[in-house]
Scaffold this motif. Structure first.
Motif, PDB file in Angstrom:
ATOM      1  N   GLN A 145     -30.917 -17.214  15.357  1.00  0.00           N
ATOM      2  CA  GLN A 145     -30.311 -17.915  14.229  1.00  0.00           C
ATOM      3  C   GLN A 145     -31.369 -18.501  13.307  1.00  0.00           C
ATOM      4  O   GLN A 145     -31.249 -18.436  12.076  1.00  0.00           O
ATOM      5  CB  GLN A 145     -29.389 -19.030  14.741  1.00  0.00           C
ATOM      6  CG  GLN A 145     -28.551 -19.692  13.660  1.00  0.00           C
ATOM      7  CD  GLN A 145     -27.627 -18.720  12.959  1.00  0.00           C
ATOM      8  OE1 GLN A 145     -26.976 -17.909  13.606  1.00  0.00           O
ATOM      9  NE2 GLN A 145     -27.574 -18.792  11.639  1.00  0.00           N
ATOM     10  N   LEU A 146     -32.426 -19.052  13.888  1.00  0.00           N
ATOM     11  CA  LEU A 146     -33.511 -19.582  13.069  1.00  0.00           C
ATOM     12  C   LEU A 146     -34.174 -18.474  12.261  1.00  0.00           C
ATOM     13  O   LEU A 146     -34.498 -18.651  11.082  1.00  0.00           O
ATOM     14  CB  LEU A 146     -34.547 -20.277  13.955  1.00  0.00           C
ATOM     15  CG  LEU A 146     -34.131 -21.604  14.595  1.00  0.00           C
ATOM     16  CD1 LEU A 146     -35.213 -22.078  15.571  1.00  0.00           C
ATOM     17  CD2 LEU A 146     -33.884 -22.665  13.525  1.00  0.00           C
ATOM     18  N   VAL A 148     -32.871 -15.583  11.262  1.00  0.00           N
ATOM     19  CA  VAL A 148     -31.979 -15.124  10.199  1.00  0.00           C
ATOM     20  C   VAL A 148     -32.045 -16.057   8.995  1.00  0.00           C
ATOM     21  O   VAL A 148     -32.093 -15.610   7.838  1.00  0.00           O
ATOM     22  CB  VAL A 148     -30.534 -15.025  10.725  1.00  0.00           C
ATOM     23  CG1 VAL A 148     -29.557 -14.805   9.580  1.00  0.00           C
ATOM     24  CG2 VAL A 148     -30.418 -13.896  11.741  1.00  0.00           C
ATOM     25  N   ASN A 149     -32.079 -17.350   9.250  1.00  0.00           N
ATOM     26  CA  ASN A 149     -32.067 -18.326   8.155  1.00  0.00           C
ATOM     27  C   ASN A 149     -33.414 -18.505   7.480  1.00  0.00           C
ATOM     28  O   ASN A 149     -33.472 -18.969   6.335  1.00  0.00           O
ATOM     29  CB  ASN A 149     -31.586 -19.691   8.685  1.00  0.00           C
ATOM     30  CG  ASN A 149     -30.135 -19.669   9.101  1.00  0.00           C
ATOM     31  OD1 ASN A 149     -29.339 -18.911   8.555  1.00  0.00           O
ATOM     32  ND2 ASN A 149     -29.785 -20.471  10.086  1.00  0.00           N
ATOM     33  N   ARG A 150     -34.505 -18.122   8.148  1.00  0.00           N
ATOM     34  CA  ARG A 150     -35.834 -18.370   7.591  1.00  0.00           C
ATOM     35  C   ARG A 150     -36.558 -17.096   7.149  1.00  0.00           C
ATOM     36  O   ARG A 150     -37.209 -17.082   6.105  1.00  0.00           O
ATOM     37  CB  ARG A 150     -36.696 -19.127   8.598  1.00  0.00           C
ATOM     38  CG  ARG A 150     -36.146 -20.513   8.954  1.00  0.00           C
ATOM     39  CD  ARG A 150     -37.145 -21.280   9.790  1.00  0.00           C
ATOM     40  NE  ARG A 150     -38.413 -21.421   9.071  1.00  0.00           N
ATOM     41  CZ  ARG A 150     -39.578 -21.627   9.663  1.00  0.00           C
ATOM     42  NH1 ARG A 150     -39.650 -21.707  10.978  1.00  0.00           N
ATOM     43  NH2 ARG A 150     -40.675 -21.754   8.952  1.00  0.00           N
ATOM     44  N   HIS A 152     -35.334 -13.803   6.543  1.00  0.00           N
ATOM     45  CA  HIS A 152     -34.710 -12.959   5.522  1.00  0.00           C
ATOM     46  C   HIS A 152     -34.907 -13.510   4.100  1.00  0.00           C
ATOM     47  O   HIS A 152     -35.235 -12.745   3.190  1.00  0.00           O
ATOM     48  CB  HIS A 152     -33.225 -12.762   5.829  1.00  0.00           C
ATOM     49  CG  HIS A 152     -32.987 -11.804   6.963  1.00  0.00           C
ATOM     50  ND1 HIS A 152     -33.366 -10.480   6.931  1.00  0.00           N
ATOM     51  CD2 HIS A 152     -32.418 -11.987   8.189  1.00  0.00           C
ATOM     52  CE1 HIS A 152     -33.039  -9.884   8.056  1.00  0.00           C
ATOM     53  NE2 HIS A 152     -32.459 -10.786   8.834  1.00  0.00           N
ATOM     54  N   PRO A 153     -34.741 -14.802   3.863  1.00  0.00           N
ATOM     55  CA  PRO A 153     -35.038 -15.312   2.517  1.00  0.00           C
ATOM     56  C   PRO A 153     -36.493 -15.100   2.115  1.00  0.00           C
ATOM     57  O   PRO A 153     -36.787 -14.808   0.946  1.00  0.00           O
ATOM     58  CB  PRO A 153     -34.696 -16.805   2.622  1.00  0.00           C
ATOM     59  CG  PRO A 153     -33.687 -16.886   3.720  1.00  0.00           C
ATOM     60  CD  PRO A 153     -34.112 -15.842   4.707  1.00  0.00           C
TER      61      PRO A 153
END
Length: 301
Positions: A145-146, A148-150, A152-153
């Motif tokens: 989850q971390l 995916v949130n960090r 990919h952007p």
């Protein structure tokens, strides 16, 4: 006095709980630096067992669980073909599976049959020559989850700032690291047969739609004499489907119709030393001299 002691114990437990959660988050990669770079890939050519799905990327966890349950020791892989910021979640396409072999090693026949028994298909990816990539710690399930949130952007920003054509997006779970890989060349080699078939049908549908006037005037619009003829020539990469060049021409229509000859072009454009084949798509826009606008787009091969 006893009440104060009880409250103190409860407070201490809450503090310890918060510290434990905070430590768990740090261990999972909360403060890990995300470094995006372009260069050689972290993997060689691979053979994988996969399942193809269409739907929200958030639902891919079920496939990861299924593939891992078949052979927990294998590296997991996910390939995401669509940009979730521009494509509706229900239309996003992806595959999830396991890497059966890498490099010169051949996959075990028993392993292939095992995955096929559960409905997985077998496919091979070449070793990408140049990629955009990043890594992230994979120490706990929360690491995903971390990441995916960090990550990919950060990848999106890197690719956009440098105007790169980097896709699809691969996630490879190998040991205690998650590798995020975006090929810069030969992107079509990372399209599984189901994806290629969907792309083919999409191109056919677009070609059929292009024959119909979007204003409802039918397949053969009849613009008036004196209308402006706008020719837009765009180079479309066969590998990625991304437009990489554009030229524009305009003229005045001197006859009620102006048939365009069927023609085809080919060229090569260099990206990080790689020659990418492209073909030209010719768009014809007829801007009528009255209020209504007749528009027709033709794909000429």
């Amino acid at each position: 006095m006893a009440d104060w002691v009880l409250l103190g114990l409860i407070g201490a437990l809450l503090v310890l709980l918060l510290l434990t959660l905070f430590g768990f988050a740090i261990y999972s990669g909360l403060f890990s630096e995300v470094v995006v770079s372009a260069g050689s890939p972290p993997i060689r050519n691979i053979t994988l067992a996969y399942k193809f799905k269409v739907g929200p990327y958030g639902e891919c966890g079920k496939l990861f669980t299924e593939s891992c349950s078949i052979s927990p020791k294998l590296c997991s892989i996910g390939v995401y073909y669509d940009n979730p910021h521009t494509v509706p979640p229900e239309k996003c396409r992806y595959i999830v599976g396991c890497i059966l072999s890498e490099g010169e090693e051949k996959p075990s026949e028993d392993l292939i049959r095992l995955f096929q028994k559960f409905g997985f298909k077998i496919f091979s990816f070449p070793a990408p020559s140049h990629v955009v990539m990043a890594t992230f710690p994979f120490t706990t399930p929360f690491s995903i989850q971390l990441a995916v949130n960090r990550v990919h952007p950060a990848l999106d920003t890197y690719i956009k700032e440098r105007k790169l054509c980097a896709h699809p997006r691969l996630e490879i779970y190998k040991g205690d690291r998650i590798y995020f890989v975006c090929p810069l060349a030969r992107q079509g080699d990372f399209y599984v047969p189901e994806m290629k078939e969907m792309e083919r049908k999409s191109r056919v549908a677009e070609a059929d739609d292009a024959q119909t006037d979007i204003t409802g005037l039918g397949r053969h619009p009849c613009p008036r004499k004196g209308a402006t003829l706008l020719l837009v020539l765009t180079a479309l990469s066969q590998e990625s489907g991304t437009r990489i060049a554009c030229a524009q021409y305009s003229a005045v229509l001197i006859a009620p119709s102006l048939p365009l000859p069927r023609c085809s072009f080919s060229m090569g454009t260099s990206l990080l030393g790689q020659q990418l084949p492209v073909e030209f798509y010719l768009e014809r826009t007829l801007l009528a001299s009255h209020d209504r606008c007749a528009k027709q787009t033709s794909i000429l091969r």
